[in-house]
Design a protein around this motif. Structure first.
Motif, PDB file in Angstrom:
ATOM      1  N   THR A  26       0.852  -1.198   0.000  1.00 33.77           N
ATOM      2  CA  THR A  26       0.000   0.000   0.000  1.00 33.77           C
ATOM      3  C   THR A  26       0.884   1.242   0.000  1.00 33.77           C
ATOM      4  OG1 THR A  26      -0.063   0.187   2.408  1.00 33.77           O
ATOM      5  CG2 THR A  26      -1.753  -1.230   1.365  1.00 33.77           C
ATOM      6  N   MET A  27       0.282   2.371  -0.264  1.00 37.87           N
ATOM      7  CA  MET A  27       1.011   3.634  -0.167  1.00 37.87           C
ATOM      8  C   MET A  27       1.475   3.869   1.269  1.00 37.87           C
ATOM      9  SD  MET A  27       1.540   5.058  -3.064  1.00 37.87           S
ATOM     10  CE  MET A  27       1.730   6.827  -2.908  1.00 37.87           C
ATOM     11  N   ASP A  28       0.669   3.435   2.227  1.00 39.32           N
ATOM     12  CA  ASP A  28       1.092   3.546   3.634  1.00 39.32           C
ATOM     13  C   ASP A  28       2.360   2.733   3.888  1.00 39.32           C
ATOM     14  OD1 ASP A  28      -0.840   5.333   4.604  1.00 39.32           O
ATOM     15  OD2 ASP A  28      -2.300   3.704   4.876  1.00 39.32           O
ATOM     16  N   ASP A  29       2.459   1.552   3.285  1.00 41.53           N
ATOM     17  CA  ASP A  29       3.669   0.735   3.447  1.00 41.53           C
ATOM     18  C   ASP A  29       4.895   1.458   2.913  1.00 41.53           C
ATOM     19  OD1 ASP A  29       2.221  -1.466   4.514  1.00 41.53           O
ATOM     20  OD2 ASP A  29       1.853  -2.274   2.497  1.00 41.53           O
ATOM     21  N   ILE A  30       4.745   2.052   1.743  1.00 36.07           N
ATOM     22  CA  ILE A  30       5.858   2.785   1.136  1.00 36.07           C
ATOM     23  C   ILE A  30       6.252   3.954   2.020  1.00 36.07           C
ATOM     24  CG2 ILE A  30       6.574   4.162  -0.868  1.00 36.07           C
ATOM     25  CD1 ILE A  30       4.661   2.336  -2.559  1.00 36.07           C
ATOM     26  N   ALA A  31       5.269   4.708   2.485  1.00 38.72           N
ATOM     27  CA  ALA A  31       5.542   5.861   3.348  1.00 38.72           C
ATOM     28  C   ALA A  31       6.207   5.428   4.655  1.00 38.72           C
ATOM     29  CB  ALA A  31       4.243   6.613   3.634  1.00 38.72           C
ATOM     30  N   THR A  32       5.704   4.372   5.259  1.00 32.70           N
ATOM     31  CA  THR A  32       6.279   3.882   6.523  1.00 32.70           C
ATOM     32  C   THR A  32       7.719   3.439   6.317  1.00 32.70           C
ATOM     33  OG1 THR A  32       4.112   3.204   7.315  1.00 32.70           O
ATOM     34  CG2 THR A  32       6.017   2.153   8.348  1.00 32.70           C
ATOM     35  N   THR A  33       7.975   2.756   5.216  1.00 35.54           N
ATOM     36  CA  THR A  33       9.336   2.312   4.916  1.00 35.54           C
ATOM     37  C   THR A  33      10.270   3.506   4.756  1.00 35.54           C
ATOM     38  OG1 THR A  33       8.499   0.306   3.864  1.00 35.54           O
ATOM     39  CG2 THR A  33      10.733   0.975   3.283  1.00 35.54           C
ATOM     40  N   MET A  34       9.765   4.582   4.190  1.00 35.00           N
ATOM     41  CA  MET A  34      10.570   5.795   4.022  1.00 35.00           C
ATOM     42  C   MET A  34      10.665   6.611   5.306  1.00 35.00           C
ATOM     43  SD  MET A  34       9.446   7.406   0.366  1.00 35.00           S
ATOM     44  CE  MET A  34      10.510   8.834   0.615  1.00 35.00           C
ATOM     45  N   GLY A  35       9.719   6.404   6.203  1.00 30.08           N
ATOM     46  CA  GLY A  35       9.679   7.209   7.419  1.00 30.08           C
ATOM     47  C   GLY A  35       9.060   8.580   7.203  1.00 30.08           C
ATOM     48  N   VAL A  36       8.115   8.637   6.237  1.00 26.81           N
ATOM     49  CA  VAL A  36       7.434   9.898   5.943  1.00 26.81           C
ATOM     50  C   VAL A  36       5.927   9.648   5.920  1.00 26.81           C
ATOM     51  CG1 VAL A  36       9.384  10.790   4.590  1.00 26.81           C
ATOM     52  CG2 VAL A  36       7.543   9.569   3.414  1.00 26.81           C
ATOM     53  N   SER A  37       5.178  10.716   5.748  1.00 29.07           N
ATOM     54  CA  SER A  37       3.726  10.570   5.638  1.00 29.07           C
ATOM     55  C   SER A  37       3.358  10.116   4.223  1.00 29.07           C
ATOM     56  CB  SER A  37       3.035  11.901   5.932  1.00 29.07           C
ATOM     57  OG  SER A  37       3.314  12.823   4.898  1.00 29.07           O
ATOM     58  N   ARG A  38       2.170   9.552   4.108  1.00 31.07           N
ATOM     59  CA  ARG A  38       1.688   9.127   2.801  1.00 31.07           C
ATOM     60  C   ARG A  38       1.601  10.315   1.849  1.00 31.07           C
ATOM     61  NH1 ARG A  38      -3.954   6.095   2.333  1.00 31.07           N
ATOM     62  NH2 ARG A  38      -4.630   8.192   2.803  1.00 31.07           N
ATOM     63  N   SER A  39       1.178  11.467   2.346  1.00 33.24           N
ATOM     64  CA  SER A  39       1.070  12.649   1.481  1.00 33.24           C
ATOM     65  C   SER A  39       2.447  13.061   0.953  1.00 33.24           C
ATOM     66  CB  SER A  39       0.393  13.801   2.209  1.00 33.24           C
ATOM     67  OG  SER A  39       1.149  14.205   3.325  1.00 33.24           O
ATOM     68  N   ALA A  40       3.503  12.815   1.703  1.00 27.89           N
ATOM     69  CA  ALA A  40       4.856  13.134   1.220  1.00 27.89           C
ATOM     70  C   ALA A  40       5.224  12.248   0.028  1.00 27.89           C
ATOM     71  CB  ALA A  40       5.874  12.959   2.344  1.00 27.89           C
ATOM     72  N   VAL A  41       4.800  10.996   0.046  1.00 28.91           N
ATOM     73  CA  VAL A  41       5.078  10.087  -1.064  1.00 28.91           C
ATOM     74  C   VAL A  41       4.333  10.556  -2.313  1.00 28.91           C
ATOM     75  CG1 VAL A  41       4.904   7.698  -1.888  1.00 28.91           C
ATOM     76  CG2 VAL A  41       5.486   8.147   0.498  1.00 28.91           C
ATOM     77  N   TYR A  42       3.111  11.068  -2.124  1.00 24.99           N
ATOM     78  CA  TYR A  42       2.315  11.541  -3.262  1.00 24.99           C
ATOM     79  C   TYR A  42       2.939  12.747  -3.962  1.00 24.99           C
ATOM     80  CZ  TYR A  42      -1.632   8.419  -2.447  1.00 24.99           C
ATOM     81  OH  TYR A  42      -2.433   7.314  -2.336  1.00 24.99           O
ATOM     82  N   GLN A  43       3.914  13.368  -3.359  1.00 25.95           N
ATOM     83  CA  GLN A  43       4.607  14.468  -4.033  1.00 25.95           C
ATOM     84  C   GLN A  43       5.497  13.955  -5.169  1.00 25.95           C
ATOM     85  OE1 GLN A  43       6.628  17.186  -1.351  1.00 25.95           O
ATOM     86  NE2 GLN A  43       5.095  16.779   0.241  1.00 25.95           N
ATOM     87  N   TYR A  44       5.816  12.656  -5.131  1.00 25.04           N
ATOM     88  CA  TYR A  44       6.752  12.098  -6.096  1.00 25.04           C
ATOM     89  C   TYR A  44       6.143  11.054  -7.027  1.00 25.04           C
ATOM     90  CZ  TYR A  44       9.823  14.650  -3.127  1.00 25.04           C
ATOM     91  OH  TYR A  44      10.396  15.672  -2.430  1.00 25.04           O
TER      92      TYR A  44
END
Length: 191
Positions: A26-44
């Motif tokens: 999930t996008m939450d998994d990606i964000a958690t792995t990065m240590g950022v919020s899900r909305s931060a991942v959506y910037q990229y």
């Protein structure tokens, strides 16, 4: 878009892929792995699918760059250039098959997300091989297109073999020699 952050997103996407596979990530998994919020991942990336497509595209493009370098190296014999193109494909497959049972999903030509990337990759490898065989010349009755197709079939067959990296040099040398009709290990561009 910051390339470093996109690299981090893709690295996290790959990490999640190795653990969960495409469907379960999930996008939450990606964000958690990065240590950022899900909305931060959506910037990229626009979505999970976008992240996986970009990841697959990057991995295939890196392998294609290796294949192009091998094909363009006129200082080495044709057999070595052909082997270099095939090694780029085999290397990508072995890397992805070795990291996790899930990472091989990025190689599925029938997958909705990656099919076009995989097909385009194979088509470009085929084009490189056709060019090499057109330059080197082929045995009587063998066209450059046929020689390229046989080489692609060889590497696909090696993907499931025991110790494929050991077999590749032997198989590609023999195949190149037979398809070109001469011992290609001694023939370089311009000779």
């Amino acid at each position: 878009m910051g390339t470093d952050r996109l690299d981090e997103v893709l690295a996290a996407t790959y990490d999640c892929l190795t653990r969960y596979g495409v469907r379960r990530t999930t996008m939450d998994d990606i964000a958690t792995t990065m240590g950022v919020s899900r909305s931060a991942v959506y910037q990229y990336v626009r979505s999970k699918d976008d992240a996986f497509r970009r990841l697959a595209g990057r991995l295939h493009e890196q392998a294609l760059a290796r294949a192009r370098r091998a094909a363009d190296d006129t200082t080495i014999p044709y057999a070595d250039r052909i082997q270099g193109v095939l090694a780029a494909k085999l290397g990508l497959v072995l890397e992805l098959q070795g990291d996790s049972p899930h990472t091989a999903e990025l190689l599925d030509e029938k997958a909705r997300l990656f099919g076009g990337i995989c097909s385009d990759f194979t088509a470009e490898l085929r084009r490189l091989l056709i060019g090499l065989f057109a330059e080197a010349g082929t045995a009587e009755g063998v066209e450059a297109v046929q020689a390229a197709d046989v080489c692609i079939a060889l590497v696909v067959g090696l993907e499931g073999a025991t110790d494929p990296q050991c077999l590749l040099p032997l198989a590609s040398d023999a195949l190149a020699a037979g398809l070109c009709g001469v011992p290609v290990s001694t023939v370089t561009a311009g000779s």
